[in-house]
Write a protein that holds these residues in place. Structure first.
Motif, PDB file in Angstrom:
ATOM      1  N   ALA A 180       0.862  -1.010   0.041  1.00 19.34           N
ATOM      2  CA  ALA A 180       0.042   0.059   0.068  1.00 19.34           C
ATOM      3  C   ALA A 180       0.736   1.118   0.108  1.00 19.34           C
ATOM      4  O   ALA A 180       0.532   2.092  -0.734  1.00 19.34           O
ATOM      5  N   TYR A 181       2.157   1.297   0.799  1.00 21.75           N
ATOM      6  CA  TYR A 181       2.802   2.398   0.608  1.00 21.75           C
ATOM      7  C   TYR A 181       3.439   2.609  -0.740  1.00 21.75           C
ATOM      8  O   TYR A 181       3.444   3.691  -1.041  1.00 21.75           O
ATOM      9  N   THR A 231       1.980   7.228  -6.932  1.00 20.55           N
ATOM     10  CA  THR A 231       1.234   8.138  -7.633  1.00 20.55           C
ATOM     11  C   THR A 231       2.026   9.383  -8.064  1.00 20.55           C
ATOM     12  O   THR A 231       1.289  10.202  -8.839  1.00 20.55           O
ATOM     13  N   GLY A 284       0.812   3.928  -2.920  1.00 17.74           N
ATOM     14  CA  GLY A 284       0.346   5.353  -2.852  1.00 17.74           C
ATOM     15  C   GLY A 284       1.476   6.163  -3.119  1.00 17.74           C
ATOM     16  O   GLY A 284       1.336   7.117  -3.923  1.00 17.74           O
ATOM     17  N   TYR A 285       2.795   5.788  -2.844  1.00 17.56           N
ATOM     18  CA  TYR A 285       3.981   6.736  -3.161  1.00 17.56           C
ATOM     19  C   TYR A 285       4.075   6.607  -4.517  1.00 17.56           C
ATOM     20  O   TYR A 285       4.610   7.986  -5.122  1.00 17.56           O
ATOM     21  N   LYS A 308       2.844  12.157  -0.229  1.00 16.97           N
ATOM     22  CA  LYS A 308       2.168  12.156   1.089  1.00 16.97           C
ATOM     23  C   LYS A 308       1.111  10.894   0.925  1.00 16.97           C
ATOM     24  O   LYS A 308       0.603  10.083   2.030  1.00 16.97           O
ATOM     25  N   LYS A 309       0.956  10.170  -0.107  1.00 19.13           N
ATOM     26  CA  LYS A 309       0.320   9.183  -0.317  1.00 19.13           C
ATOM     27  C   LYS A 309       0.873   7.777   0.136  1.00 19.13           C
ATOM     28  O   LYS A 309       0.155   6.793   0.121  1.00 19.13           O
ATOM     29  N   ARG A 310       2.076   7.890   0.370  1.00 17.81           N
ATOM     30  CA  ARG A 310       2.832   6.698   0.937  1.00 17.81           C
ATOM     31  C   ARG A 310       2.431   6.555   2.328  1.00 17.81           C
ATOM     32  O   ARG A 310       2.538   5.339   2.774  1.00 17.81           O
ATOM     33  N   GLN A 311       1.619   7.477   2.876  1.00 20.58           N
ATOM     34  CA  GLN A 311       0.939   7.130   4.281  1.00 20.58           C
ATOM     35  C   GLN A 311      -0.029   6.091   4.111  1.00 20.58           C
ATOM     36  O   GLN A 311      -0.334   5.557   5.032  1.00 20.58           O
ATOM     37  N   TRP A 312      -0.734   5.609   2.716  1.00 14.84           N
ATOM     38  CA  TRP A 312      -1.655   4.643   2.849  1.00 14.84           C
ATOM     39  C   TRP A 312      -1.022   3.502   3.353  1.00 14.84           C
ATOM     40  O   TRP A 312      -2.258   2.567   3.811  1.00 14.84           O
ATOM     41  N   GLY A 313       0.015   3.154   3.611  1.00 13.47           N
ATOM     42  CA  GLY A 313       0.762   1.876   4.084  1.00 13.47           C
ATOM     43  C   GLY A 313       1.122   2.046   5.359  1.00 13.47           C
ATOM     44  O   GLY A 313       1.759   1.172   6.050  1.00 13.47           O
TER      45      GLY A 313
END
Length: 161
Positions: A120-121, A127, A124-125, A131-136
């Motif tokens: 997930a990290y 993309t 997200g990253y 900030k979307k790396r926080q998905w993981g």
């Protein structure tokens, strides 16, 4: 010198560690982690091809991607997700294997949580929005569980001496 070595060897405590059959699940998770690294590496390879970043260059800069900042950032995010996973891999494997000696089924489940979190990290990253790396972020639930199991193993060994 030989007397000192003999004396040290004579005073060591011998112990055995029982490996439960469930430790096989820990081994499967360790093997799966290798596949995750390969998957991330393939994503970097694909991004290199897409954005024209040649080896051995690690990260893109303004001279790459025709200077298009979004492409530069996206490539760097994909590369960084893989690199960060590699940086954290030794700790994960150590905690997985040692924690698995203590409670193999819990360790295997925690390992899967960590691996799904890393995926997930990376997604997200990748993309291009760091900030979307926080998905993981939930990966740390797995990692902290493995840390707790490993500490518990150490305490159990010390208290049995």
């Amino acid at each position: 010198v030989s007397f000192v070595i003999f004396h040290i060897l004579q005073n060591t405590v011998q112990m055995s560690i029982k490996i439960d059959p469930e430790f096989g699940y820990v081994i499967f998770v360790a093997a799966a982690s290798t596949l995750e690294l390969v998957w991330m590496g393939m994503r970097v390879g694909g991004a290199r091809k897409k954005y024209g970043i040649q080896y051995p260059k690690m990260y893109a800069d303004s001279s790459d991607c025709a200077g298009k900042q979004t492409d530069i950032t996206t490539f760097n995010c994909i590369q960084r997700a893989h690199q960060n996973t590699l940086e954290n891999y030794p700790q994960f494997l150590l905690l997985l294997l040692l924690g698995g000696l203590n409670k193999p089924l819990i360790a295997a489940i925690a390992g899967v949580v960590y691996l799904v979190g890393r995926a997930a990290y990376a997604i997200g990253y990748s993309t291009g929005d760091p900030k979307k790396r926080q998905w993981g972020g939930f990966q740390y639930l797995g990692l902290l569980t493995l840390l707790g199991l490993t500490v518990q193993l150490g305490l159990n060994l010390v208290s049995s001496a």
